[in-house]
Design an enzyme around this catalytic site. Structure first.
Site, mmCIF file in Angstrom:
data_model
loop_
_atom_site.group_PDB
_atom_site.id
_atom_site.type_symbol
_atom_site.label_atom_id
_atom_site.label_comp_id
_atom_site.label_asym_id
_atom_site.label_seq_id
_atom_site.Cartn_x
_atom_site.Cartn_y
_atom_site.Cartn_z
ATOM 1 N N HIS A 9 0.932 -1.234 -0.052
ATOM 2 C CA HIS A 9 -0.120 -0.044 0.008
ATOM 3 C C HIS A 9 0.702 1.051 -0.108
ATOM 4 O O HIS A 9 0.218 2.910 0.359
ATOM 5 C CB HIS A 9 -0.700 -0.043 1.254
ATOM 6 C CG HIS A 9 -1.707 -1.230 1.185
ATOM 7 N ND1 HIS A 9 -3.135 -0.624 0.648
ATOM 8 C CD2 HIS A 9 -2.444 -2.017 1.766
ATOM 9 C CE1 HIS A 9 -4.176 -1.438 0.829
ATOM 10 N NE2 HIS A 9 -3.674 -2.715 1.330
ATOM 11 N N LYS A 39 -8.111 14.258 4.840
ATOM 12 C CA LYS A 39 -7.652 12.580 4.251
ATOM 13 C C LYS A 39 -6.340 12.808 5.671
ATOM 14 O O LYS A 39 -6.200 14.143 6.559
ATOM 15 C CB LYS A 39 -6.720 12.745 3.441
ATOM 16 C CG LYS A 39 -5.958 14.274 3.027
ATOM 17 C CD LYS A 39 -5.594 13.946 1.826
ATOM 18 C CE LYS A 39 -5.770 13.534 0.366
ATOM 19 N NZ LYS A 39 -6.375 12.839 -0.369
ATOM 20 N N ARG A 40 -6.021 12.163 6.077
ATOM 21 C CA ARG A 40 -4.772 12.048 7.135
ATOM 22 C C ARG A 40 -4.039 13.208 6.800
ATOM 23 O O ARG A 40 -3.399 13.652 5.621
ATOM 24 C CB ARG A 40 -3.510 10.808 7.519
ATOM 25 C CG ARG A 40 -4.318 9.691 8.275
ATOM 26 C CD ARG A 40 -4.896 10.231 9.216
ATOM 27 N NE ARG A 40 -3.761 9.515 10.279
ATOM 28 C CZ ARG A 40 -3.573 8.820 11.091
ATOM 29 N NH1 ARG A 40 -4.251 8.173 11.751
ATOM 30 N NH2 ARG A 40 -2.415 8.908 12.064
ATOM 31 N N LYS A 65 0.839 14.298 2.000
ATOM 32 C CA LYS A 65 -0.599 14.759 1.456
ATOM 33 C C LYS A 65 -0.040 16.660 1.087
ATOM 34 O O LYS A 65 -0.826 16.439 0.323
ATOM 35 C CB LYS A 65 -1.474 14.233 2.239
ATOM 36 C CG LYS A 65 -1.425 12.606 2.548
ATOM 37 C CD LYS A 65 -2.325 12.396 3.225
ATOM 38 C CE LYS A 65 -2.557 11.046 3.019
ATOM 39 N NZ LYS A 65 -2.786 9.499 2.681
ATOM 40 N N THR A 125 -8.291 6.566 -1.414
ATOM 41 C CA THR A 125 -9.578 5.994 -2.278
ATOM 42 C C THR A 125 -10.877 7.369 -1.900
ATOM 43 O O THR A 125 -12.125 7.423 -2.445
ATOM 44 C CB THR A 125 -9.894 4.755 -0.633
ATOM 45 O OG1 THR A 125 -9.876 5.533 0.248
ATOM 46 C CG2 THR A 125 -9.255 4.377 -1.737
ATOM 47 N N LYS A 176 -14.202 8.840 -3.486
ATOM 48 C CA LYS A 176 -15.776 9.197 -2.700
ATOM 49 C C LYS A 176 -15.828 10.216 -3.416
ATOM 50 O O LYS A 176 -17.115 10.723 -3.337
ATOM 51 C CB LYS A 176 -15.518 9.475 -1.244
ATOM 52 C CG LYS A 176 -14.813 7.034 -1.244
ATOM 53 C CD LYS A 176 -14.171 7.750 0.410
ATOM 54 C CE LYS A 176 -14.363 6.144 0.968
ATOM 55 N NZ LYS A 176 -12.969 5.666 1.972
HETATM 56 N N1 CJB Z 1 -1.413 3.576 3.141
HETATM 57 O O1 CJB Z 1 -3.421 3.814 4.902
HETATM 58 C C1 CJB Z 1 -2.382 4.083 4.745
HETATM 59 N N2 CJB Z 1 -1.914 3.241 5.722
HETATM 60 C C2 CJB Z 1 -0.629 2.542 5.142
HETATM 61 O O2 CJB Z 1 0.156 2.532 5.909
HETATM 62 C C3 CJB Z 1 0.159 2.623 4.215
HETATM 63 C C4 CJB Z 1 -1.101 3.100 2.828
HETATM 64 C C5 CJB Z 1 -3.313 3.878 2.140
HETATM 65 O O3 CJB Z 1 -3.371 3.086 1.566
HETATM 66 C C6 CJB Z 1 -4.514 3.046 0.575
HETATM 67 C C7 CJB Z 1 -5.826 2.195 0.284
HETATM 68 O O4 CJB Z 1 -4.825 1.721 -0.256
HETATM 69 C C8 CJB Z 1 -4.420 4.034 -0.072
HETATM 70 O O5 CJB Z 1 -5.329 4.324 -1.296
HETATM 71 C C9 CJB Z 1 -2.762 5.311 0.029
HETATM 72 O O6 CJB Z 1 -2.770 5.342 -0.879
HETATM 73 C C10 CJB Z 1 -2.450 5.146 1.101
HETATM 74 O O7 CJB Z 1 -1.605 5.742 1.902
#
Ligand code: CJB
Length: 839
Positions: free
Chosen positions: A374, A565-566, A571, A673, A677
């Protein structure tokens, strides 16, 4: 003689009873009954919480027959099951979702209203279960929704954290963290199964011994044992009978725990030790995209992995004599590397506890597991110090060394003499202190590795995992993320759903591509008018929320420009702030110039230990304070930071957005994601060519997307040449004025120190290259304002965005996983209807 109980679904008489019935009268009776018998309250003394609990039990009852029938069908048909292992499941509230998926919204609303209550108030009373940090955890939640909707046998396995993600409060503009006691009033959705508890070992040492056949074997003599108790939450599919379980594990000390210490009189010491093992499932680590190398975190990971694998093996052995064909009944997905220790634990269980030889165990393991990556951020790739690993999981370290030895032997044969390749591929990082590299373990032990958007997968192949790609190109596959249209359109934007239903019926909820049929209305003035009215309605509701929570009055006719978002430097929430300050500077220079009124909305949590992210929150609130109160601005710009962004707040926000900010440095956001949305709810995107933005733009059409900024390749090239932010600063007067204003203490009551770390980072060593994208971003915003001023054009673009987002339904994503990675088929659940009302 005692009579055996007759299972409910084999009762000779099908009755419309108070636990299954769905006509309004029955629902009212069941609700009142639960209030009395489960909450122990007369209506006159009941609180909102009691009403919520009583209604939740009423709905859970209505899920149970489907749930049990689903489990029974899977057992009888001996189907292959998807096991989704994830340290996070950010489910959001259950009640609204159950009402929708059971098709009970209208009848329950009527039943509740006829009982003199307000359904919306009851819905608002549910705590938002925050067992995840952000995108990764929410993706897992969308996936379990789609799995159930597509009638795929599946179990989500995770941890039942007692404290989820902290509640964010804002004090003096800074983030403060408040513990999230989400279980305080009990959780009516879950059912505990202590009868299916499993034991997990930790620590200690290993030893050799001879088994009965005279073979040398290894056994693990642990120092501690912890018990995992499963708690199951039903996950109903939309418009199907399928109800799959989300099975979360809670840690409890085992009864024989420290028996010697108890007997030796060290009672309090032993109790303290007991409590220590129960902390394993206490709290979610609140880091997103940055692992924390804490012992407790590794304990959490191993704990839920070991519980889940033992459960999977138990289930398999109920129907099969051996584990040789485990991969025929189980597909196990690793959601990032958090559960990657499962590769070693599976090998241990197969070999040490089920007497399998190494080669067979390895074949079964590889065929069973697959791994989703991810993130590309190098600092987010998990690694554990060998010392800690050996201390907690001595047997697993031996197994990992042996996997590594065999793997590197192969590599040496394939690529003789390439020592650098060996050291890069090794499961052990030996460049300094030794570490176990979890992504390498996951790649070697899985038959498939996927990224979460096309660009992300391409960069994994080219860069982060390129050596593995060279070895096994066929293992790598892209699976672009998606989100569930049930929660992210129907539930959060009921008026939009109503408009769709009125034109094409409800089929779009299970086949989002049907929305394309509505493109014929894009020039229909009535349809466009309705579209604008829905957006305005949603914006009014959000404006009301902002007024109630922030005391800021915002104009629903202004453009709602939103970034939620976080909070993370990659970001680039601060790029958004630089643009806002640039607009402010223009107003200060010429208060009378025309400007499109705009409400900038931010939301998101910062990891508690991430200073720069917290400083970005402080800067947002400080800029808001100044600009919102400056009379020269005349209310044309408003800035709002909404505290405690979570799933339920997201449900209010996405439908109210005009513009979605997706401005990460290209090559840094794996997918995103939230971007999906927003677009599904008719927001236009301003974004870089990063993650899934690229695919959103492809689907929406280039002309319906506000693109700016360097590409991932240009970012890499600029970095290689030596990025010098000061060049941009000195050559761009607008940028200089923005930075100078912050540095001068304009937003900090003259304090020049407060934001200095942020300014210095941007000026001297910014990895995320804000200045390189600054001018393109400001120019792109001008384009946005111009387009927004032409409401007909904007509406058309907004409609086309929403209607063209079929690709981003998590149903599409899950279908691809099923066909290309898991090799599983839908298994419909046959049920007799209890009454006409249920039809
Ligand atoms: N992502 O939320 C997280 N936490 C992590 O530790 C690593 C990645 C996010 O995962 C999402 C689902 O795949 C992605 O859409 C996003 O870009 C990514 O930062």
């Amino acid at each position: 003689m005692t009579q055996p109980l007759i299972p409910i679904d084999q009762c000779p008489i099908q009755i419309e009873d108070d636990r299954t019935g769905t006509n309004v009268e029955t629902l009212k009776r069941a609700f009142a009954d639960n209030l009395f018998y489960l909450q122990g309250k007369y209506e006159s003394l009941a609180t909102q919480d009691d009403f919520y609990m009583a209604l939740a039990y009423t709905l859970r009852d209505r899920l149970l027959s489907r749930w049990l029938k689903t489990t029974k069908t899977y057992m009888e048909k001996d189907v292959k099951v998807v096991y989704y292992l994830s340290a996070e499941f950010l489910m959001g509230r259950h009640m609204g979702n159950s009402l929708i998926n059971l098709h009970l919204y209208d009848r329950v609303r009527q039943a509740v209203e006829e009982s003199g209550l307000d359904l919306d108030e009851i819905l608002e009373h549910e705590p938002d279960p925050g067992l995840g940090n952000g995108g990764l955890g929410r993706l897992a939640a969308c996936f379990v929704d789609s799995l159930a909707t597509l009638e795929i046998p599946a179990v989500g396995y995770g941890i039942r954290y007692e404290f989820g993600i902290f509640t964010q409060a804002i004090r003096d503009g800074w983030q403060a963290e408040v513990p999230d006691k989400w279980l305080r009033f009990g959780n009516p959705w879950e059912i505990a199964h202590p009868d299916q508890a499993v034991e997990v070992k930790l620590g200690g040492h290993t030893e050799m011994y001879h088994n009965e056949k005279g073979e040398y074997k290894v056994r693990w003599i642990p120092a501690n044992r912890v018990v995992g108790i499963p708690y199951d939450t039903p996950v109903p599919g939309y418009d199907t009978n399928t109800v799959n379980p989300l099975r979360l594990w809670r840690a409890e000390a085992s009864d024989d725990f420290n028996f010697d210490a108890f007997n030796a009189g060290n009672y309090d010491g032993a109790v303290a030790e007991k409590m220590r093992s129960e902390t394993i499932s206490k709290v979610l680590y609140p880091n997103d995209n940055t692992p924390q190398g804490k012992q407790l975190r590794l304990e959490q990971q191993f704990f839920f992995v070991s519980c889940s694998l033992q459960d999977i093996i138990r289930t398999h052995l109920l129907r099969h004599p051996s584990l040789h064909n485990l991969h025929d009944t189980a597909a196990i997905q690793l959601n990032d590397t958090h559960p990657a220790v499962a590769i070693a634990e599976m090998m241990r269980l197969l070999m040490d506890e089920h007497e399998m030889d190494w080669n067979t165990a390895w074949r079964v393991t590889q065929k069973t597991f697959s791994y989703t990556n991810h993130t590309l951020l190098p600092e987010a790739l998990e690694k554990w110090s060998v010392g800690l690993f050996e201390y907690l999981l001595p047997r697993h370290l031996e197994i990992i060394y042996e996997i590594n030895r065999r793997f590197l032997e192969d590599v040496k044969r394939w690529y003789p003499g390439d020592d650098n390749l060996i050291s890069r591929l090794s499961l052990i990082d030996e460049s300094g202190e030794k570490y176990v590299r979890m992504a390498n373990l996951a790649c070697v032990g899985s038959h498939a590795v996927n990224g979460v958007a096309a660009l992300h997968t391409q960069l994994l192949k080219q860069d982060t995992l390129r050596d593995f790609y060279r070895l096994w190109p066929g293992k790598f596959i892209n699976k672009t993320n998606g989100v569930t249209p049930r929660r992210w359109i129907l539930m959060c934007n009921p008026k939009l759903a109503e408009l769709y239903n009125s034109k094409i019926g409800e089929g779009w909820l299970k086949d989002l591509s049907q929305l394309k049929q509505l493109e014929k209305y894009v020039d229909d003035p009535d349809f466009c008018q309705q579209w604008r009215e829905i957006k305005l309605h949603n914006k009014r509701q959000l404006a009301q929320y902002i007024w109630e929570h922030n005391g800021i009055e915002v104009d629903p006719h202004s453009m709602f420009d939103i970034q939620v978002k976080r909070i993370h430097e990659y970001k680039r929430q601060h790029l958004n702030l630089l643009h806002i300050i640039a607009l402010y500077n223009q107003i200060k220079q010429n208060p009378d110039q025309h400007i499109v009124p705009c409400t900038f909305i931010f939301g998101g949590k910062a990891a508690p230990g991430y200073f720069m992210a917290k400083l970005i929150i402080k800067l947002t609130n400080s800029v808001a304070d100044v600009i919102n109160h400056d009379p020269d601005v005349r209310g044309r710009l408003k800035i709002v930071f909404l505290n405690n962004f979570n799933v339920s707040l997201g449900q209010r926000i996405y439908p109210a957005a005009d513009l979605s900010e997706q401005v990460s440095t290209a090559g840094k956001e794996a997918s995103g994601t939230g971007n999906m949305k927003f677009a599904m709810n008719g927001a236009m995107t301003i974004g870089t060519l990063d993650g899934a933005n690229i695919e959103i733009r492809e689907e929406a059409g280039e002309e319906n997307f506000f693109l700016f900024g360097l590409t991932a390749q240009e970012v890499a090239d600029t970095k290689a040449k030596g990025y010098n932010p000061r060049d941009y600063y000195s050559s761009n007067p607008s940028l200089k004025a923005v930075i100078d204003r912050i540095a001068a203490g304009y937003f900090s009551h003259g304090d020049k120190e407060l934001f200095k770390p942020l300014v210095d980072s941007l000026m001297y060593h910014d990895q995320y290259m804000l200045f390189a994208d600054y001018q393109a971003y400001v120019d792109c915003h001008k384009q946005v304002s111009k387009t927004y001023s032409d409401q007909d054009k904007w509406t058309r673009m907004s409609i086309l965005n929403a209607l063209r987002m079929a690709k981003f339904s998590s149903d599409r994503t899950i279908r691809e996983y099923c066909n290309e990675i898991w090799n599983v088929q839908p298994v419909p659940i046959e049920m007799e209807e209890y009454s006409q009302e249920n039809a």
